[in-house]
Design a protein around this motif. Structure first.
Motif, PDB file in Angstrom:
ATOM      1  N   VAL A  56      -7.951  -8.175  -6.889  1.00 16.22           N
ATOM      2  CA  VAL A  56      -7.509  -7.654  -5.602  1.00 16.22           C
ATOM      3  C   VAL A  56      -7.752  -8.764  -4.581  1.00 16.22           C
ATOM      4  O   VAL A  56      -8.892  -9.085  -4.257  1.00 16.22           O
ATOM      5  CB  VAL A  56      -8.260  -6.377  -5.210  1.00 16.22           C
ATOM      6  CG1 VAL A  56      -7.793  -5.885  -3.846  1.00 16.22           C
ATOM      7  CG2 VAL A  56      -8.043  -5.292  -6.267  1.00 16.22           C
ATOM      8  N   LYS A  97     -11.024   2.738  -9.032  1.00 22.09           N
ATOM      9  CA  LYS A  97     -11.041   2.859  -7.577  1.00 22.09           C
ATOM     10  C   LYS A  97     -12.277   2.182  -7.006  1.00 22.09           C
ATOM     11  O   LYS A  97     -13.356   2.242  -7.597  1.00 22.09           O
ATOM     12  CB  LYS A  97     -10.990   4.315  -7.131  1.00 22.09           C
ATOM     13  CG  LYS A  97     -10.622   4.451  -5.650  1.00 22.09           C
ATOM     14  CD  LYS A  97     -10.417   5.884  -5.230  1.00 22.09           C
ATOM     15  CE  LYS A  97      -9.843   5.974  -3.825  1.00 22.09           C
ATOM     16  NZ  LYS A  97     -10.598   5.196  -2.815  1.00 22.09           N
ATOM     17  N   ASN A 119       0.875  -1.163   0.000  1.00 19.95           N
ATOM     18  CA  ASN A 119       0.000   0.000   0.000  1.00 19.95           C
ATOM     19  C   ASN A 119       0.920   1.223   0.000  1.00 19.95           C
ATOM     20  O   ASN A 119       1.471   1.582   1.036  1.00 19.95           O
ATOM     21  CB  ASN A 119      -0.894  -0.027   1.243  1.00 19.95           C
ATOM     22  CG  ASN A 119      -1.849   1.148   1.310  1.00 19.95           C
ATOM     23  OD1 ASN A 119      -1.567   2.230   0.813  1.00 19.95           O
ATOM     24  ND2 ASN A 119      -2.974   0.942   1.952  1.00 19.95           N
ATOM     25  N   ASP A 125      -8.494   1.287  -2.915  1.00 17.76           N
ATOM     26  CA  ASP A 125      -7.866   2.309  -3.766  1.00 17.76           C
ATOM     27  C   ASP A 125      -7.701   1.888  -5.220  1.00 17.76           C
ATOM     28  O   ASP A 125      -8.561   1.226  -5.773  1.00 17.76           O
ATOM     29  CB  ASP A 125      -6.566   2.766  -3.103  1.00 17.76           C
ATOM     30  CG  ASP A 125      -6.845   3.578  -1.843  1.00 17.76           C
ATOM     31  OD1 ASP A 125      -7.790   4.385  -1.856  1.00 17.76           O
ATOM     32  OD2 ASP A 125      -6.145   3.386  -0.847  1.00 17.76           O
ATOM     33  N   GLN A 173      -2.871   0.427  -3.054  1.00 10.25           N
ATOM     34  CA  GLN A 173      -3.665  -0.796  -2.941  1.00 10.25           C
ATOM     35  C   GLN A 173      -2.756  -2.024  -2.954  1.00 10.25           C
ATOM     36  O   GLN A 173      -2.093  -2.298  -3.951  1.00 10.25           O
ATOM     37  CB  GLN A 173      -4.685  -0.890  -4.072  1.00 10.25           C
ATOM     38  CG  GLN A 173      -5.582  -2.118  -3.972  1.00 10.25           C
ATOM     39  CD  GLN A 173      -6.355  -2.152  -2.668  1.00 10.25           C
ATOM     40  OE1 GLN A 173      -7.068  -1.199  -2.342  1.00 10.25           O
ATOM     41  NE2 GLN A 173      -6.222  -3.236  -1.907  1.00 10.25           N
ATOM     42  N   ASP A 178      -8.506  -2.076   2.300  1.00  7.67           N
ATOM     43  CA  ASP A 178      -8.365  -0.865   1.501  1.00  7.67           C
ATOM     44  C   ASP A 178      -9.293  -0.854   0.297  1.00  7.67           C
ATOM     45  O   ASP A 178      -9.987  -1.828  -0.002  1.00  7.67           O
ATOM     46  CB  ASP A 178      -6.905  -0.646   1.098  1.00  7.67           C
ATOM     47  CG  ASP A 178      -6.506   0.817   1.163  1.00  7.67           C
ATOM     48  OD1 ASP A 178      -7.392   1.682   1.226  1.00  7.67           O
ATOM     49  OD2 ASP A 178      -5.303   1.097   1.147  1.00  7.67           O
TER      50      ASP A 178
END
Length: 235
Positions: A64, A97, A41, A71, A194, A69
């Motif tokens: 992801v 995002k 991050n 981002d 991220q 998070d």
């Protein structure tokens, strides 16, 4: 199948072992060199192929792999090595995002494409698509422009990059299409604040780099759909 007037050859897997990392990321090659995971991050970071990539259709998956998070993940087109800190940089940024957030101004959730003209760095340009800090948003995605990515979910992406047309498909649906005059340069992965993002299964195939606009949009659409269909079958 391919439209042979617009696509040359069959999609080929991309070996990521020769790619170049810029910025403060930690890009970890996975077994087989066809996937890379960014683990930190941190400030904006890019992992790019360090070669001119116009006239190419690229595809793969992005995931992801965490619930932490919310981002930015995405891609760069027309990027040159060390452009993150280059005052003369000129490339395209595709970023996605997960949630709205205020920090360096307000970052909006959703998928967008922007032009970058100068240093990016950890500033409001990267965060809020602020043209006074070198980032000018060009378009938001048709369906995902105000929709964030989901945790632990794999998305298929397909990107056409030529001197006159950029198109981005997510899960087989066209989300972005912009025409213009674009600088040549690298294709790369982009990550900002991220962690635990896997970019995998990258393949590429050649397309003409010079196609008249608006003929380009008509010609490339069936070609890319053929590319996507073949890639899905041969995985």
């Amino acid at each position: 199948m391919f439209n042979l007037n617009t696509v040359t050859g069959s999609p080929q897997p991309v070996d990521l072992s020769s790619w170049q990392a810029n910025g403060n990321g930690n890009w970890v090659l996975q077994t087989g060199n066809n996937a890379v995971k960014q683990t930190l991050n941190n400030a904006p970071t890019v992992f790019h192929n360090n070669k001119n990539s116009q006239g190419t259709a690229l595809s793969g998956q992005i995931t992801v792999q965490t619930t932490s998070d919310d981002d930015f993940i995405g891609f760069v087109l027309g990027y040159n090595n060390n452009d993150l800190t280059n005052s003369s940089a000129d490339y395209l940024l595709i970023d996605w995002k997960q949630a709205d957030q205020s920090y360096f101004g307000t970052a909006k959730k959703g998928l967008a494409i922007s032009s970058v003209s100068g240093q990016l760095g950890d500033n409001s340009g990267a965060w809020a698509h602020n043209p006074t800090n070198n980032v000018t948003e060009l378009a938001r995605a048709t369906n995902l422009g105000n929709t964030g990515w989901l945790d632990n979910t794999t998305y298929d992406f397909d990107i056409i990059f030529t001197s006159s047309l950029v198109e981005v498909f997510v899960n087989g649906i066209k989300e972005l299409s912009i025409a213009g005059t674009f600088s040549n340069g690298s294709f790369g992965f982009y990550n900002y604040s991220q962690q635990s993002v896997l970019y995998a299964g990258i393949e590429e195939v050649n397309v003409p780099s010079e196609v008249p606009v608006p003929a380009a949009a008509f010609m490339f659409a069936p070609a890319l759909l053929g590319f996507m269909g073949l890639r899905r079958r041969v995985k």
